[in-house]
Design a protein around this motif. Structure first.
Motif, PDB file in Angstrom:
ATOM      1  N   LYS A  69       0.730  -1.057   0.119  1.00 38.48           N
ATOM      2  CA  LYS A  69      -0.071  -0.151  -0.057  1.00 38.48           C
ATOM      3  C   LYS A  69       0.990   1.210   0.244  1.00 38.48           C
ATOM      4  CE  LYS A  69      -4.201  -2.053   1.957  1.00 38.48           C
ATOM      5  NZ  LYS A  69      -3.743  -3.476   1.815  1.00 38.48           N
ATOM      6  N   ILE A  70       1.932   1.288  -0.695  1.00 42.39           N
ATOM      7  CA  ILE A  70       2.957   2.415  -0.943  1.00 42.39           C
ATOM      8  C   ILE A  70       2.083   3.203  -2.002  1.00 42.39           C
ATOM      9  CG2 ILE A  70       5.169   3.163  -1.613  1.00 42.39           C
ATOM     10  CD1 ILE A  70       6.290   0.384  -0.740  1.00 42.39           C
ATOM     11  N   THR A  71       2.498   4.527  -1.618  1.00 41.46           N
ATOM     12  CA  THR A  71       1.761   5.683  -2.650  1.00 41.46           C
ATOM     13  C   THR A  71       2.923   5.911  -4.015  1.00 41.46           C
ATOM     14  OG1 THR A  71       2.534   7.491  -1.547  1.00 41.46           O
ATOM     15  CG2 THR A  71       0.628   6.684  -0.582  1.00 41.46           C
ATOM     16  N   ASP A  72       2.267   6.622  -4.600  1.00 44.04           N
ATOM     17  CA  ASP A  72       3.171   7.182  -5.749  1.00 44.04           C
ATOM     18  C   ASP A  72       4.372   7.865  -5.347  1.00 44.04           C
ATOM     19  OD1 ASP A  72       2.366   5.928  -8.213  1.00 44.04           O
ATOM     20  OD2 ASP A  72       0.833   7.178  -8.759  1.00 44.04           O
ATOM     21  N   MET A  73       4.068   8.791  -4.275  1.00 45.47           N
ATOM     22  CA  MET A  73       5.209   9.624  -3.651  1.00 45.47           C
ATOM     23  C   MET A  73       6.317   8.633  -3.374  1.00 45.47           C
ATOM     24  SD  MET A  73       6.203  12.233  -2.889  1.00 45.47           S
ATOM     25  CE  MET A  73       4.958  13.817  -2.682  1.00 45.47           C
ATOM     26  N   GLY A  74       6.212   7.385  -3.165  1.00 45.00           N
ATOM     27  CA  GLY A  74       7.475   6.519  -2.878  1.00 45.00           C
ATOM     28  C   GLY A  74       8.209   6.373  -4.007  1.00 45.00           C
ATOM     29  N   ASN A  75       7.699   5.962  -5.070  1.00 44.88           N
ATOM     30  CA  ASN A  75       8.660   5.928  -6.391  1.00 44.88           C
ATOM     31  C   ASN A  75       8.993   7.640  -6.676  1.00 44.88           C
ATOM     32  OD1 ASN A  75       6.735   7.011  -8.804  1.00 44.88           O
ATOM     33  ND2 ASN A  75       5.399   5.235  -7.915  1.00 44.88           N
ATOM     34  N   MET A  76       8.471   8.394  -6.394  1.00 41.91           N
ATOM     35  CA  MET A  76       8.703   9.737  -6.735  1.00 41.91           C
ATOM     36  C   MET A  76      10.052  10.207  -5.885  1.00 41.91           C
ATOM     37  SD  MET A  76       7.860  11.312  -9.344  1.00 41.91           S
ATOM     38  CE  MET A  76       6.200  10.949  -9.703  1.00 41.91           C
ATOM     39  N   TRP A  77       9.893   9.888  -4.396  1.00 41.57           N
ATOM     40  CA  TRP A  77      11.187  10.327  -3.695  1.00 41.57           C
ATOM     41  C   TRP A  77      12.419   9.393  -4.010  1.00 41.57           C
ATOM     42  CZ3 TRP A  77      11.999  14.298  -0.671  1.00 41.57           C
ATOM     43  CH2 TRP A  77      13.199  14.011   0.400  1.00 41.57           C
ATOM     44  N   GLY A  78      12.044   8.059  -4.250  1.00 40.34           N
ATOM     45  CA  GLY A  78      13.167   7.211  -4.617  1.00 40.34           C
ATOM     46  C   GLY A  78      13.816   7.798  -5.846  1.00 40.34           C
ATOM     47  N   GLN A  79      13.209   8.253  -6.694  1.00 42.44           N
ATOM     48  CA  GLN A  79      13.802   8.831  -7.981  1.00 42.44           C
ATOM     49  C   GLN A  79      14.689  10.139  -7.766  1.00 42.44           C
ATOM     50  OE1 GLN A  79      11.149  10.144 -11.090  1.00 42.44           O
ATOM     51  NE2 GLN A  79      12.592  10.232 -12.772  1.00 42.44           N
ATOM     52  N   PHE A  80      14.159  10.944  -6.713  1.00 42.09           N
ATOM     53  CA  PHE A  80      14.769  12.180  -6.351  1.00 42.09           C
ATOM     54  C   PHE A  80      16.003  11.756  -5.706  1.00 42.09           C
ATOM     55  CE2 PHE A  80      15.732  15.173  -2.784  1.00 42.09           C
ATOM     56  CZ  PHE A  80      15.751  16.411  -3.604  1.00 42.09           C
ATOM     57  N   LEU A  81      15.853  10.832  -4.630  1.00 44.52           N
ATOM     58  CA  LEU A  81      17.257  10.231  -4.076  1.00 44.52           C
ATOM     59  C   LEU A  81      18.196   9.682  -4.851  1.00 44.52           C
ATOM     60  CD1 LEU A  81      18.279   9.726  -1.125  1.00 44.52           C
ATOM     61  CD2 LEU A  81      16.970   7.672  -1.053  1.00 44.52           C
ATOM     62  N   ILE A  82      17.990   8.946  -5.545  1.00 41.76           N
ATOM     63  CA  ILE A  82      18.885   8.470  -6.826  1.00 41.76           C
ATOM     64  C   ILE A  82      19.523   9.408  -7.420  1.00 41.76           C
ATOM     65  CG2 ILE A  82      17.508   7.654  -8.574  1.00 41.76           C
ATOM     66  CD1 ILE A  82      20.394   5.581  -6.966  1.00 41.76           C
ATOM     67  N   HIS A  83      18.783  10.434  -7.822  1.00 42.83           N
ATOM     68  CA  HIS A  83      19.365  11.407  -8.623  1.00 42.83           C
ATOM     69  C   HIS A  83      20.260  12.233  -7.597  1.00 42.83           C
ATOM     70  CE1 HIS A  83      15.932  11.921 -11.703  1.00 42.83           C
ATOM     71  NE2 HIS A  83      16.580  10.741 -11.912  1.00 42.83           N
ATOM     72  N   ASN A  84      19.992  12.128  -6.295  1.00 41.37           N
ATOM     73  CA  ASN A  84      21.157  12.972  -5.380  1.00 41.37           C
ATOM     74  C   ASN A  84      22.419  11.918  -5.336  1.00 41.37           C
ATOM     75  OD1 ASN A  84      20.749  14.359  -2.459  1.00 41.37           O
ATOM     76  ND2 ASN A  84      22.760  13.305  -2.759  1.00 41.37           N
ATOM     77  N   MET A  85      22.096  10.669  -5.861  1.00 36.65           N
ATOM     78  CA  MET A  85      23.516   9.863  -5.320  1.00 36.65           C
ATOM     79  C   MET A  85      24.174   9.409  -6.710  1.00 36.65           C
ATOM     80  SD  MET A  85      21.597   7.543  -2.581  1.00 36.65           S
ATOM     81  CE  MET A  85      23.023   6.321  -2.113  1.00 36.65           C
TER      82      MET A  85
END
Length: 496
Positions: free
Chosen positions: A41-57
């Motif tokens: 029951k993860i929201t779409d914000m989950g994959n969006m923050w994951g994208q933001f995070l990998i763009h940091n790394m």
């Protein structure tokens, strides 16, 4: 860095492979038959923050001098409908550099030397998508007035500026001129309006805090206010990532035990090339637009969202609500058609297959096979297709795609196919690769937000939950769940 020895990938030449072609695997294994929502029951914000995070790394830049086109199977319904048998999709090998062969994880290539792909980003979680990875980029985005970042003031709130000369911005879809895209600290920040909305929230928080520090410390100059505010934003990104996002994806995360100067924080090739690409499976076909009253408006198709700044013409609120109110797709072998056949455009008009590109990158980088990687990790090798997944359909797709040979399975595909770990959104192989990376990332950071000396520096930062951060940087966003990465429920109630 590598955790395990690579296969021979012979950079600088065309890579010959005896494995099944990547587009063939994508068509057989990843073709999504119907929408499957997140079991956790993860929201779409989950994959969006994951994208933001990998763009940091991480960002591995393709080298235009080394093309390695992806063959398209004859009569492919999307990329070779005329059955020519000679169609390809563009792919360029990742930039690389020569490294020492003394490490146990180094593999000599056919020329006798050892190589590694280059990560052009900072491996630290330092909010560089907001500020850039260089002083030059940060300077271009700063106003140099009271510690603030440049913004465009509009009727729907402050937004990032557009078309700042010298700030590199990707525009893969080429739907709008690049000078109409938002100038942010990370070149991929315009990939979709959900990702851009996260940039907007953190940009607004920076300027809000800069105003606060200027009032509280009238003796501070622009530089002092900027650096203190930047430190606060870094803390906020680290806090959200570890206290909310990773605990949602992995089910739990170990407690912090302090800084270790001997810990290598480098992003592992296995993490960025295989494990953390699980997020592409989480993406649904639409970005939902949710109104203030909670009703769903007309959604924006993902294929129309790529590099589309007009999606935020009326503000970020409807997009942000949509990310939080909608259940994301499940992490599994399937990737939606919008990413598999229409990535950044229509077939023949710039469109590509993200699944094929991920698989080609696995091979370009010399990833061990799925089973070999498990052996390197100390996990038991799988002997039957049922050892990978309990889903009969998944078993049959894997068996057919890899011609019945379980040792041929690519690490990326096998990892996606696994049954999820208890309370986690990923299977055993990806779970341990992700855990390894984020433990090292935190332990080797001498500016980590949980260190006592950093807590003292940042004692006025007002770091909070992502839900509250969104609420104080949006206009009348309405009720949001306490953890925006999970659907609202009795245990995750909506809060005003």
């Amino acid at each position: 860095m590598r955790l395990f020895p690579s296969l021979q990938f012979n950079p600088g030449v065309f890579l010959n492979s005896t494995l099944p072609p990547v587009r063939e695997i994508s068509n057989v294994v990843m073709d999504q038959p119907y929408q499957i929502v997140s079991a956790e029951k993860i929201t779409d914000m989950g994959n969006m923050w994951g994208q933001f995070l990998i763009h940091n790394m991480a960002f591995s830049k393709p080298d235009p001098n080394y093309p390695m086109p992806i063959p398209v199977p004859k009569c492919d319904a999307y990329f070779d409908p005329r059955c020519t048998g000679n169609m390809t999709m563009p792919y360029f090998r990742t930039g690389f550099t020569k490294v020492s062969c003394t490490k146990t994880t180094s593999t000599r290539q056919s020329d006798g030397f050892c190589y590694e792909q280059i990560n052009t980003m900072s491996s630290y979680i330092d909010a560089n998508p907001v500020y850039g990875t260089t002083k030059d980029t940060a300077d271009l985005l700063r106003s140099f007035d009271k510690g603030k970042m440049i913004v465009d003031h509009g009727p729907n709130g402050d937004m990032p500026p557009r078309g700042i000369s010298g700030v590199t911005i990707d525009n893969d879809a080429r739907r709008y001129p690049t000078d109409q895209l938002f100038s942010v600290g990370e070149r991929r920040g315009n990939e979709n309006p959900g990702l851009t909305s996260i940039h907007v929230v953190l940009l607004r928080e920076h300027n809000r805090l800069a105003d606060k520090f200027g009032r509280l410390n009238p003796q501070w100059d622009d530089e002092a206010i900027f650096q203190q505010t930047r430190s606060c934003i870094i803390e906020q990104v680290q806090k959200i990532s570890y206290e909310e996002y990773l605990t949602t994806i992995l089910g739990e995360f170990p407690q912090y035990t302090g800084y270790d100067e001997n810990t290598d924080v480098s992003v592992s090739t296995e993490f960025t090339t295989a494990a953390f690409r699980f997020g592409h499976s989480e993406v649904g076909p639409n970005i939902e637009m949710v109104n203030r009253d909670g009703s769903f408006g007309k959604p924006l198709s993902i294929r129309d969202a790529y590099f589309n700044p007009t999606a935020l013409d009326n503000g970020i609120e409807n997009v942000v609500r949509g990310l939080i109110y909608k259940q994301e797709a499940n992490v599994d072998i399937y990737i939606i058609s919008e990413l598999r056949n229409f990535l950044f455009g229509k077939p023949g008009q710039g469109g590509m297959d993200l699944g094929s590109r991920n698989l080609m990158r696995n091979r370009d980088h010399g990833m061990p096979s799925y089973n070999q990687m498990r052996r390197y990790m100390g996990l038991p090798a799988v002997n039957t297709w049922a050892d990978i997944s309990s889903d009969i359909e998944v078993q049959e797709r894997l068996r057919f795609a890899y011609h019945g040979d379980i040792e041929l399975v690519d690490a990326y595909v096998g990892g996606l196919a696994e049954d999820h770990m208890y309370k986690a959104a990923v299977g055993q192989t990806f779970y341990h690769l992700i855990l390894d990376q984020f433990v090292r990332t935190r332990k080797g950071d001498r500016f980590w937000y949980e260190l006592p000396e950093i807590r003292k520096v940042n004692e006025q930062c007002e770091s909070t939950s992502f839900s509250k951060l969104i609420r104080r940087n949006t206009n009348d966003i309405g009720p949001l769940p306490k953890n925006v990465f999970l659907l609202a429920s009795d245990s995750n109630p909506l809060e005003n």
